[in-house]
Design a protein around this motif. Structure first.
Motif, PDB file in Angstrom:
ATOM      1  N   ASP A   1       0.837  -1.207   0.000  1.00 29.57           N
ATOM      2  CA  ASP A   1       0.000   0.000   0.000  1.00 29.57           C
ATOM      3  C   ASP A   1       0.869   1.253   0.000  1.00 29.57           C
ATOM      4  N   MET A   2       1.876   1.246   0.850  1.00 33.02           N
ATOM      5  CA  MET A   2       2.762   2.404   0.951  1.00 33.02           C
ATOM      6  C   MET A   2       3.606   2.567  -0.305  1.00 33.02           C
ATOM      7  N   MET A   3       4.075   1.459  -0.878  1.00 30.77           N
ATOM      8  CA  MET A   3       4.957   1.562  -2.039  1.00 30.77           C
ATOM      9  C   MET A   3       4.233   2.099  -3.262  1.00 30.77           C
ATOM     10  N   TRP A   4       2.935   1.796  -3.431  1.00 34.78           N
ATOM     11  CA  TRP A   4       2.187   2.388  -4.535  1.00 34.78           C
ATOM     12  C   TRP A   4       2.215   3.917  -4.432  1.00 34.78           C
ATOM     13  N   TRP A   5       2.085   4.430  -3.203  1.00 33.27           N
ATOM     14  CA  TRP A   5       2.128   5.874  -3.015  1.00 33.27           C
ATOM     15  C   TRP A   5       3.536   6.424  -3.237  1.00 33.27           C
ATOM     16  N   VAL A   6       4.550   5.687  -2.828  1.00 38.59           N
ATOM     17  CA  VAL A   6       5.926   6.129  -3.070  1.00 38.59           C
ATOM     18  C   VAL A   6       6.164   6.301  -4.573  1.00 38.59           C
ATOM     19  N   ILE A   7       5.728   5.316  -5.352  1.00 41.93           N
ATOM     20  CA  ILE A   7       5.883   5.405  -6.801  1.00 41.93           C
ATOM     21  C   ILE A   7       5.165   6.640  -7.337  1.00 41.93           C
ATOM     22  N   SER A   8       3.933   6.834  -6.899  1.00 42.75           N
ATOM     23  CA  SER A   8       3.155   7.968  -7.392  1.00 42.75           C
ATOM     24  C   SER A   8       3.749   9.298  -6.948  1.00 42.75           C
ATOM     25  N   LEU A   9       4.256   9.360  -5.727  1.00 42.24           N
ATOM     26  CA  LEU A   9       4.895  10.594  -5.256  1.00 42.24           C
ATOM     27  C   LEU A   9       6.125  10.925  -6.096  1.00 42.24           C
ATOM     28  N   ALA A  10       6.917   9.904  -6.422  1.00 42.16           N
ATOM     29  CA  ALA A  10       8.092  10.141  -7.260  1.00 42.16           C
ATOM     30  C   ALA A  10       7.684  10.606  -8.649  1.00 42.16           C
ATOM     31  N   ARG A  11       6.640   9.973  -9.204  1.00 42.34           N
ATOM     32  CA  ARG A  11       6.134  10.420 -10.507  1.00 42.34           C
ATOM     33  C   ARG A  11       5.614  11.850 -10.412  1.00 42.34           C
ATOM     34  N   GLY A  12       4.917  12.154  -9.315  1.00 41.38           N
ATOM     35  CA  GLY A  12       4.395  13.495  -9.129  1.00 41.38           C
ATOM     36  C   GLY A  12       5.498  14.535  -9.092  1.00 41.38           C
ATOM     37  N   TYR A  13       6.609  14.175  -8.470  1.00 42.28           N
ATOM     38  CA  TYR A  13       7.753  15.093  -8.464  1.00 42.28           C
ATOM     39  C   TYR A  13       8.271  15.320  -9.877  1.00 42.28           C
ATOM     40  N   GLU A  14       8.377  14.248 -10.654  1.00 35.38           N
ATOM     41  CA  GLU A  14       8.869  14.388 -12.024  1.00 35.38           C
ATOM     42  C   GLU A  14       7.990  15.349 -12.829  1.00 35.38           C
TER      43      GLU A  14
END
Length: 376
Positions: free
Chosen positions: A130-143
């Motif tokens: 659950d947390m890792m899906w958000w980590v991926i999305s947060l990194a994409r959001g930064y990009e």
């Protein structure tokens, strides 16, 4: 996390191919002509706007579970919906889409303990995937936004999950602190998150961790002769093979990203094998992906698969898969509910006209944002 996967895990508890040189590979995927009817860029926009109109809550800045708009969807699926919004922005470049991307971040931040990860785990009851899906999305959001807050929360989240979940003795990522086992849904996303952070920060530790977890996953969760991805492995037991599109998809994404980062052709071979298995074995005789998500969170799985298959098509330069992905989106769009422009998890049947879930409605929308339509 997927709730019925937890039940399955509880029941279970009770009762390298190729070298490193890049080469042009022949795919096992059969030819699929361009779909007729197809869909247009306008259709892709309509599908996303319809999904938001029926499921997005402007007050919470998150998505509802069903068209009745009474209860919010599960936390990990909100990250997948956020990814779809980011894909819509990448496709259109519109300010409206970018504003929505920023707004959804605010909703997640408010709902999930401001991404203070120990609280996200205990207060919000998120397990590691659950947390890792958000980590991926947060990194994409930064990009997409260059917002440092997104990046810092992605970094702190990845580092927290690594310390909590990585098995220092046997390798691989633990799925949860509640049950034993290591699932594909945490291991391959960990690789994706690590390569994203490596690409952003140029910190070699992330690439090293990505290779490490991928190596464990290939040994324990991947059939190198077929491209089939196991769902989980518990202790020293044999892998548990249950075919899910998101496991195939994250394997593809992890492999393509490592291929790009390292230039090693063995990763590209793995990605193509996983794609071919999904097309030739998991899809039906017409190439339509399975109708996962009978009134449960699995409805989002094909949206995850589509994003990473699109990565194989574009970044891995494997365009032979493009007609297949378009065919799925076109079939779903042809069978939409015309009064609401909503699509269903089973692309081959008419979309229900009554109440149904955002999970079930999301995947074809995701395909249409990530996969460009053909010529009309």
């Amino acid at each position: 996390m997927i709730k019925n996967s937890i039940l399955l895990f509880s029941l279970l508890l009770i009762g390298s191919c190729g070298g490193d040189n890049e080469e042009k590979l022949t795919s096992g995927v059969s030819e699929i002509p361009e779909p007729k009817p197809t869909y247009t860029t306008r259709d892709a926009t309509l599908s996303f706007e319809a999904f938001n109109a029926h499921f997005y809550d402007h007050d919470s800045k998150l998505y509802y579970r069903t068209t009745q708009r009474k209860q919010l969807a599960e936390g990990w699926t909100q990250a997948i919906f956020w990814d779809i919004a980011m894909d819509a922005y990448l496709r259109t470049g519109s300010k409206k889409a970018l504003d929505l991307v920023k707004e959804i971040y605010q909703g997640g931040n408010e709902a999930y303990s401001e991404f203070n990860w120990p609280d996200v785990k205990l207060v919000n009851d998120f397990i590691y995937d659950d947390m890792m899906w958000w980590v991926i999305s947060l990194a994409r959001g930064y990009e997409l936004t260059q917002n440092q807050e997104y990046l810092q929360k992605a970094i702190s989240g990845f580092d927290y999950i690594w310390e909590e979940a990585y098995d220092t003795q046997n390798g691989g990522m633990k799925w949860s602190w509640k049950v034993k086992g290591k699932n594909a849904c945490i291991n391959y996303p960990t690789v994706i998150g690590a390569v994203l952070l490596y690409n952003i920060t140029d910190d070699a530790q992330y690439l090293s961790k990505a290779k490490n977890v991928y190596s464990w996953s290939k040994k324990n969760l991947f059939e190198s002769n077929t491209g089939r991805v196991a769902d989980h492995k518990i202790g020293d037991s044999n892998p548990g093979f249950e075919d899910y599109t998101y496991n195939q998809g994250t394997c593809i994404g992890a492999a393509v990203m490592l291929y790009q980062a390292t230039g090693s052709g063995s990763y590209l071979r793995d990605a193509k094998l996983a794609a071919d298995y999904t097309k030739n074995v998991m899809s039906d005789s017409e190439g339509i992906l399975p109708a996962e998500g009978d009134w449960n969170e699995q409805g989002v799985l094909k949206a995850i698969f589509a994003r990473y298959l699109s990565m194989l098509i574009s970044d891995g330069k494997q365009e032979q898969y493009l007609p297949w992905l378009r065919h799925n989106a076109a079939t779903a769009w042809a069978n939409r509910d015309p009064s609401r422009n909503l699509m269903y998890r089973n692309y081959k049947v008419a979309c229900p006209t009554g109440d149904f879930q955002s999970y079930e409605a999301s995947s074809a929308v995701g395909i249409m944002q990530a996969c460009p339509p053909g010529k009309n």
